[in-house]
Scaffold this motif. Structure first.
Motif, PDB file in Angstrom:
ATOM      1  N   VAL A  53      77.861  81.400   1.399  1.00  0.00           N
ATOM      2  CA  VAL A  53      77.688  80.074   2.006  1.00  0.00           C
ATOM      3  C   VAL A  53      78.201  80.052   3.440  1.00  0.00           C
ATOM      4  O   VAL A  53      77.517  79.577   4.363  1.00  0.00           O
ATOM      5  N   GLY A  57      75.866  80.098   6.574  1.00  0.00           N
ATOM      6  CA  GLY A  57      76.001  78.805   7.248  1.00  0.00           C
ATOM      7  C   GLY A  57      76.447  78.938   8.687  1.00  0.00           C
ATOM      8  O   GLY A  57      76.001  78.199   9.571  1.00  0.00           O
ATOM      9  N   LEU A 112      73.182  74.676   1.884  1.00  0.00           N
ATOM     10  CA  LEU A 112      74.219  75.600   1.418  1.00  0.00           C
ATOM     11  C   LEU A 112      75.527  74.857   1.147  1.00  0.00           C
ATOM     12  O   LEU A 112      76.204  75.113   0.142  1.00  0.00           O
ATOM     13  N   THR A 115      76.169  73.106  -2.156  1.00  0.00           N
ATOM     14  CA  THR A 115      76.542  73.889  -3.339  1.00  0.00           C
ATOM     15  C   THR A 115      78.056  74.042  -3.476  1.00  0.00           C
ATOM     16  O   THR A 115      78.511  74.732  -4.396  1.00  0.00           O
TER      17      THR A 115
END
Length: 303
Positions: A53, A57, A112, A115
């Motif tokens: 992530v 990201g 992302l 989550t």
């Protein structure tokens, strides 16, 4: 015989140029402090999910930031040697198209974040706001690099929130997930950003003076080199102290020492204030950040 003109670049090639795909130093500068915070918050290996992530990201949001920055600065960039050939500046990509690319990248990054947990999600809105504000800070602030410092350091509290946050919504859950040490790490990292982005600004100082852009290199004047070294010192000293307070030991401090040696090398590159030397110092900063992260990760792994 007339020369055959070079073929026009594809849209994909233009988009990759827009997001600086071939210049990864930019997103690496965001990645290393974010990963350092992620390891500290998790007290070691954070797991593949959070690593993915934050790594993806970081690349996505830095790329989205490039899109917004190039649209905001397109009239200035045409007067700066280093930036005159950027796709938006030279008219190869329309501003609306660049913003659309940036919006798609930001939305994927937000997907992302969804989550993780509510605390990280809420902080992501602040991170986006600071990212969008930075290009305009250069019009009004004498040290716009401070705003960039916050933007480039926001992965630190988000990492703590993603690791330590709960399923509760509200800003009370954010403050519970992000300890004071995270805010101090962000502040310390801001001084690193001031150091390397002042080196970056030293490359363009003559052009920025001509067009009236505000930068730390212009504001600091003949004290620019001394200030850069002072910024490095504050960053490394503050992270050393904070790391020790968080239980990191000798391996971490060895990483800080190696990073300090790199900062001394940067002095030899920037003291002459040449474009080439300052740009080389800026581009090498991701190794400094990688060294600090390596110290954090190894120290926690060897406990």
């Amino acid at each position: 015989m007339q020369a055959t003109p070079a073929p026009a670049p594809s849209r994909l090639a233009l988009y990759l140029d827009l997001i600086r795909w071939n210049r990864p130093a930019g997103w690496l500068l965001l990645l290393w402090p974010t990963l350092s915070a992620l390891w500290i918050a998790a007290d070691g290996w954070p797991g593949w999910h959070l690593l993915g992530v934050f790594a993806a990201g970081t690349v996505l949001m830095r790329s989205a930031g490039c899109c917004a920055n190039d649209v905001a600065d397109r009239e200035f960039d045409r007067h700066v040697k280093r930036t005159a050939e950027r796709p938006v500046t030279r008219g190869a990509i329309a501003p609306a198209e660049a913003l659309a690319v940036g919006a798609v990248l930001a939305l994927v990054a937000f997907g992302l974040v969804l989550t993780t947990n509510p605390a990280a999600i809420q902080l992501s809105f602040l991170a986006l706001a600071v990212t969008l504000a930075y290009p305009y800070a250069k019009r009004v602030l004498s040290m716009p690099q401070a705003v960039l410092g916050v933007a480039f350091s926001f992965g630190i509290p988000m990492a703590f929130a993603a690791v330590q946050g709960s399923a509760d919504w509200g800003w009370a859950s954010v403050t519970a997930a992000v300890p004071p040490q995270a805010a101090w790490l962000l502040l310390g990292n801001l001084f690193w950003v001031l150091a390397y982005d002042t080196e970056y600004a030293m490359v363009d100082r003559d052009d920025d003076l001509r067009i009236g852009m505000k930068t730390s290199a212009i504001t600091l004047g003949r004290y620019d080199v001394a200030a850069v070294m002072g910024f490095y010192a504050v960053y490394l000293a503050s992270w050393a102290l904070l790391g020790r307070s968080l239980g990191l030991g000798g391996v971490f401090l060895a990483g800080i020492a190696l990073a300090a040696a790199q900062a001394v090398w940067h002095y030899t590159l920037i003291r002459g204030r040449t474009r080439e030397g300052c740009f080389r110092a800026f581009r090498a900063n991701h190794w400094l950040g990688a060294t600090v992260f390596a110290g954090v990760a190894l120290d926690l792994a060897l406990r």
